[in-house]
Design a protein around this motif. Structure first.
Motif, PDB file in Angstrom:
ATOM      1  N   UNK A 115      22.090  88.624  68.375  1.00  0.00           N
ATOM      2  CA  UNK A 115      22.682  89.673  67.539  1.00  0.00           C
ATOM      3  C   UNK A 115      24.206  89.650  67.681  1.00  0.00           C
ATOM      4  N   UNK A 116      24.675  89.580  68.923  1.00  0.00           N
ATOM      5  CA  UNK A 116      26.117  89.590  69.178  1.00  0.00           C
ATOM      6  C   UNK A 116      26.796  88.358  68.599  1.00  0.00           C
ATOM      7  N   UNK A 117      26.097  87.229  68.615  1.00  0.00           N
ATOM      8  CA  UNK A 117      26.644  86.014  68.013  1.00  0.00           C
ATOM      9  C   UNK A 117      26.897  86.230  66.519  1.00  0.00           C
ATOM     10  N   UNK A 122      16.296  94.385  57.202  1.00  0.00           N
ATOM     11  CA  UNK A 122      17.612  94.679  57.782  1.00  0.00           C
ATOM     12  C   UNK A 122      18.609  95.158  56.734  1.00  0.00           C
ATOM     13  N   UNK A 123      18.418  94.773  55.485  1.00  0.00           N
ATOM     14  CA  UNK A 123      19.344  95.203  54.440  1.00  0.00           C
ATOM     15  C   UNK A 123      19.245  96.696  54.135  1.00  0.00           C
ATOM     16  N   UNK A 139      24.180 102.371  57.932  1.00  0.00           N
ATOM     17  CA  UNK A 139      23.787 102.803  59.272  1.00  0.00           C
ATOM     18  C   UNK A 139      23.913 101.662  60.270  1.00  0.00           C
ATOM     19  N   UNK A 140      25.064 101.559  60.913  1.00  0.00           N
ATOM     20  CA  UNK A 140      25.315 100.459  61.846  1.00  0.00           C
ATOM     21  C   UNK A 140      24.348 100.485  63.026  1.00  0.00           C
ATOM     22  N   UNK A 141      24.029 101.690  63.543  1.00  0.00           N
ATOM     23  CA  UNK A 141      23.138 101.774  64.695  1.00  0.00           C
ATOM     24  C   UNK A 141      21.723 101.297  64.343  1.00  0.00           C
ATOM     25  N   UNK A 142      21.295 101.574  63.129  1.00  0.00           N
ATOM     26  CA  UNK A 142      19.955 101.154  62.712  1.00  0.00           C
ATOM     27  C   UNK A 142      19.831  99.625  62.726  1.00  0.00           C
ATOM     28  N   UNK A 143      20.920  98.936  62.504  1.00  0.00           N
ATOM     29  CA  UNK A 143      20.878  97.474  62.496  1.00  0.00           C
ATOM     30  C   UNK A 143      20.511  96.925  63.871  1.00  0.00           C
ATOM     31  N   UNK A 144      21.050  97.521  64.927  1.00  0.00           N
ATOM     32  CA  UNK A 144      20.692  97.061  66.274  1.00  0.00           C
ATOM     33  C   UNK A 144      19.242  97.419  66.590  1.00  0.00           C
ATOM     34  N   UNK A 151      17.700  89.013  63.834  1.00  0.00           N
ATOM     35  CA  UNK A 151      18.646  89.740  64.686  1.00  0.00           C
ATOM     36  C   UNK A 151      20.065  89.214  64.472  1.00  0.00           C
ATOM     37  N   UNK A 152      20.190  87.923  64.200  1.00  0.00           N
ATOM     38  CA  UNK A 152      21.514  87.354  63.906  1.00  0.00           C
ATOM     39  C   UNK A 152      22.092  88.003  62.648  1.00  0.00           C
ATOM     40  N   UNK A 153      21.289  88.084  61.608  1.00  0.00           N
ATOM     41  CA  UNK A 153      21.731  88.678  60.346  1.00  0.00           C
ATOM     42  C   UNK A 153      22.107  90.143  60.539  1.00  0.00           C
ATOM     43  N   UNK A 154      21.362  90.844  61.389  1.00  0.00           N
ATOM     44  CA  UNK A 154      21.663  92.246  61.665  1.00  0.00           C
ATOM     45  C   UNK A 154      23.045  92.380  62.303  1.00  0.00           C
ATOM     46  N   UNK A 155      23.390  91.443  63.181  1.00  0.00           N
ATOM     47  CA  UNK A 155      24.722  91.444  63.785  1.00  0.00           C
ATOM     48  C   UNK A 155      25.808  91.202  62.748  1.00  0.00           C
TER      49      UNK A 155
END
Length: 289
Positions: free
Chosen positions: A268-270, A48-49, A56-61, A20-24
């Motif tokens: 994720x936010x971090x 996540x890649x 697709x930014x939304x798909x990352x979350x 989730x960190x990498x996705x952020x």
């Protein structure tokens, strides 16, 4: 739009739901239109890649937080339905339901993607580019996320495959082989992380889960040594000005098994916030000389 640079690789290690960190991080890169020509992912890093390549930014979350916190992600449910601790099929289904992959953009993107797998028949690491990815079955990504001892292997291209992280935890050598001169490495591990030797119970379990394959057990025994070597290579490149490391600078208590959304969202936010803080440094690093 930010100009596509050349000879810069973006590499992502795994880490279960810690990805989730990498996705952020990747969402922040997309928001700032930092489009790199090459990516390589191991395990959850491969999953996540997909969204970075398809822009697709939304798909990352959805991938990093929402899918990781749904009930079938980790635990009893996947153990019952998928014969493994991680619900790989359930997670892929969840992502595709809530943020379907933009297949046209994914395959049309200038950004290349290599996904690492461990071949259980040959005990070798193999990398497959995105031309091998089937958007419907997604076996390539499922096999990449199939952790040793915790999930079952997947049949792909006539062989049994699992997570490449048994040997290649950080695909830095693959990025180099692809001709990249600089590398951005997204790590899910906090500073001062040290991989410990595999405990005896894991070594014994390897003998039971993969009977007749002594190399699996030996690779597991050497795993912490290889991880140190791969980190050493990245640090060497960093000292030479050829690598930039993006990793968590806070410990929020996240593990590869964390499924609590209240914990994963800040994680994720971090990733997003720490990347944004270093955006000028990132742009300077990838700027063509």
């Amino acid at each position: 739009m930010w100009k596509m640079v050349k000879n810069v690789g973006l590499i992502c290690e795994g880490g279960g739901t810690k990805a989730a960190y990498s996705a952020g991080v990747l969402q922040c890169l997309l928001d700032h239109e930092v489009y790199l020509p090459y990516t390589a992912g191991i395990s959850a890093g491969a999953e996540i890649l997909l969204a970075y390549v398809s822009r697709q930014r939304e798909r990352l979350f959805v991938t990093g937080v929402e899918s990781a916190s749904q009930k079938s992600a980790v635990g009893i449910r996947p153990l019952i339905h998928e014969r493994g601790l991680f619900g790989i099929q359930a997670t892929c289904d969840f992502i595709e339901k809530h943020a379907p992959l933009d297949v046209e953009t994914f395959f049309g993107s200038e950004t290349q993607l290599d996904i690492g797998l461990y071949n259980l028949d040959t005990n070798q690491i193999e990398y497959f580019d995105k031309s091998y990815f089937d958007p419907k079955e997604q076996t390539l990504v499922k096999a990449a996320c199939a952790l040793f001892l915790l999930t079952r292997p997947y049949q792909f291209q006539g062989h049994q495959y699992m997570d490449a992280g048994l040997i290649d935890m950080i695909p830095i050598e693959q990025s180099i082989r692809r001709g990249n001169k600089k590398h951005i490495f997204i790590s899910t591990k906090e500073e001062n992380y040290v991989r410990k030797p595999a405990p005896n119970w894991q070594l014994r379990a390897a003998g039971l889960f993969y009977p007749g394959n002594k190399e699996v057990k030996e690779n597991l025994r050497k795993r912490h040594i290889r991880y140190k070597e791969q980190w050493g290579k990245v640090k060497q490149l960093e000292e030479e000005g050829k690598a930039l490391i993006l990793r968590p600078h806070k410990d929020l208590g996240i593990t590869r098994y964390t499924t609590d959304r209240k914990l994963l969202e800040p994680w994720f936010q971090l990733g997003y916030d720490e990347t944004e803080e270093r955006m000028d440094e990132i742009r300077a690093f990838i700027r063509e000389e």
